[in-house]
Design a protein around this motif. Structure first.
Motif, mmCIF file in Angstrom:
data_model
loop_
_atom_site.group_PDB
_atom_site.id
_atom_site.type_symbol
_atom_site.label_atom_id
_atom_site.label_comp_id
_atom_site.label_asym_id
_atom_site.label_seq_id
_atom_site.Cartn_x
_atom_site.Cartn_y
_atom_site.Cartn_z
ATOM 1 N N ARG A 92 1.025 -1.101 0.151
ATOM 2 C CA ARG A 92 -0.373 -0.269 0.042
ATOM 3 C C ARG A 92 0.949 0.927 -0.027
ATOM 4 N N ASN A 93 2.008 1.044 -0.179
ATOM 5 C CA ASN A 93 2.882 2.731 0.186
ATOM 6 C C ASN A 93 3.881 2.389 -0.801
ATOM 7 N N TRP A 96 -2.399 6.324 -4.454
ATOM 8 C CA TRP A 96 -1.555 6.185 -2.806
ATOM 9 C C TRP A 96 -2.869 6.889 -1.369
ATOM 10 N N CYS A 97 -2.663 5.659 -0.546
ATOM 11 C CA CYS A 97 -4.001 5.509 0.104
ATOM 12 C C CYS A 97 -5.084 6.594 0.017
ATOM 13 N N ALA A 157 -7.099 1.279 1.378
ATOM 14 C CA ALA A 157 -5.966 0.704 2.677
ATOM 15 C C ALA A 157 -6.424 2.249 3.427
ATOM 16 N N CYS A 174 -1.173 2.747 5.003
ATOM 17 C CA CYS A 174 -0.553 3.328 3.645
ATOM 18 C C CYS A 174 0.951 3.162 4.047
ATOM 19 N N GLY A 197 -1.778 2.095 -4.344
ATOM 20 C CA GLY A 197 -0.434 1.928 -3.127
ATOM 21 C C GLY A 197 0.172 0.314 -3.416
#
Ligand code: PAY
Ligand code: ZN
Length: 311
Positions: A146-147, A152-153, A157, A167, A254
């Protein structure tokens, strides 16, 4: 006095045995394998990377495959080890493998989330995340899948450090994600496929997972995934479902697969290996061999497609 178990392809191996295996398989196959490190993990372990392929003296197109993004998915690192062994032992006798390794390099990261993997052996078998400390929370770890910088996020997440799908505080906050992303960015011109091995659910996923929109290469990825799943099933009848992550499993932002795809790596696939949930993450060792054998067929199918469709 307790005897330390030795490395075995049909057992789950702890990190010490995997590290010893990295050394021995490399030194035993100098013509086909070379090793490097992507960098250190949060707790200071080496992220060993193996490059498998015949040295032609010039730069070859490549496939990048990682295992063990999530700590508890033990069948995943087992598959990466199996793959490397199978590659070096069938090179020269299996026509397809020989041709693949003559024209392509395959980078294999046997364990992505080494700290989490160790923790899943020593303390909590169901651990998923990294082991980094979170400021302002007593909860440990970020979900490395999730990173990455792919929506992203935004969906699927959590921004709660205590969640299993946390995340992280920012994109690539985890050194492990950063090390992998840096390597792929650096080798962007040669990396033609990104394969990431998880468990469980028997799925072969491709972008997108962070949104419902279809990938530019949706039609081709759909057909490659269907044929790879068919090849897998031909051995023991194991049924896989394939499709975009968002509609096949769930929306999740992510992920490394979507990130690699948006970077320009067209053939980006996530495998969710056996089983369908009877044992789940606790897949018995008796299933390592059949799982790895059938998965080899799908990975080889994808690699052959990449080889024929270089871009
Ligand atoms: O591409 O969307 C993707 C990745 C989906 C995986 C994820 O959540 O990161 C799917 C899960 C995984 O392997 O981590 C599936 C397993 C069964 C789980 O933990 O939910
Ligand atoms: Zn996973």
């Amino acid at each position: 006095n307790q005897q330390t178990k030795a490395h075995s392809y049909v057992k789950y191996n702890n990190w010490a045995n995997i590290e010893a295996w990295v050394s021995s398989i490399t030194s035993g196959n100098p013509a086909l394998i070379s090793r490097s490190s992507l960098g250190k993990t949060y707790e200071g372990r080496d992220m060993h990377l193996l490059k498998i392929g015949k040295n032609t003296g010039s730069t070859k197109p490549a496939i990048f495959m990682d295992c063990g993004i999530h700590a508890r998915e033990w069948i995943s690192p087992a598959f990466c080890q199996w793959f490397v062994q199978e590659a070096v032992t069938t090179y020269g006798s299996d026509a397809q493998m020989t041709s693949l390794l003559d024209t392509l390099d395959i980078f294999v990261l046997p364990v992505f989330n080494v700290d989490g993997y160790e923790y899943s052996w020593k303390s909590d078998r169901m651990w998923r995340k990294t082991r980094s400390r979170n400021s302002g929370s007593n909860c440990i770890g970020t979900d490395p899948n999730r990173n990455f910088d792919a929506g992203w996020c935004t969906v699927g997440a959590s921004s709660n450090p205590c969640s299993d799908t946390y995340c992280g505080p920012s994109v690539e906050s985890e050194i492990e994600s950063q090390n992998v992303a840096n390597f792929i960015r650096r080798n962007k011109s040669i990396i033609k496929a990104y394969l990431t091995i998880h468990s469980y659910s028997q799925l072969l996923l491709f972008p997108y997972s962070y949104k419902y929109g279809q990938a530019k290469d949706h039609a081709e990825l759909t057909s490659v995934a269907a044929s790879a799943s068919e090849a897998l099933r031909s051995l023991y009848g194991t049924r896989y479902t394939s499709g975009p992550g968002a509609t096949t499993i769930y929306l999740a932002a992510g992920g490394s697969d979507d990130w690699a795809y948006d970077l320009g790596v067209k053939y980006s696939f996530t495998f969710e290996l056996r089983d369908l949930g009877r044992y789940g993450f606790l897949l018995p060792e008796s299933q390592i061999k059949p799982t790895c054998e059938e998965t080899m067929l799908a990975v080889k199918y994808i690699a052959a497609h990449v080889q024929k469709n270089l871009y």
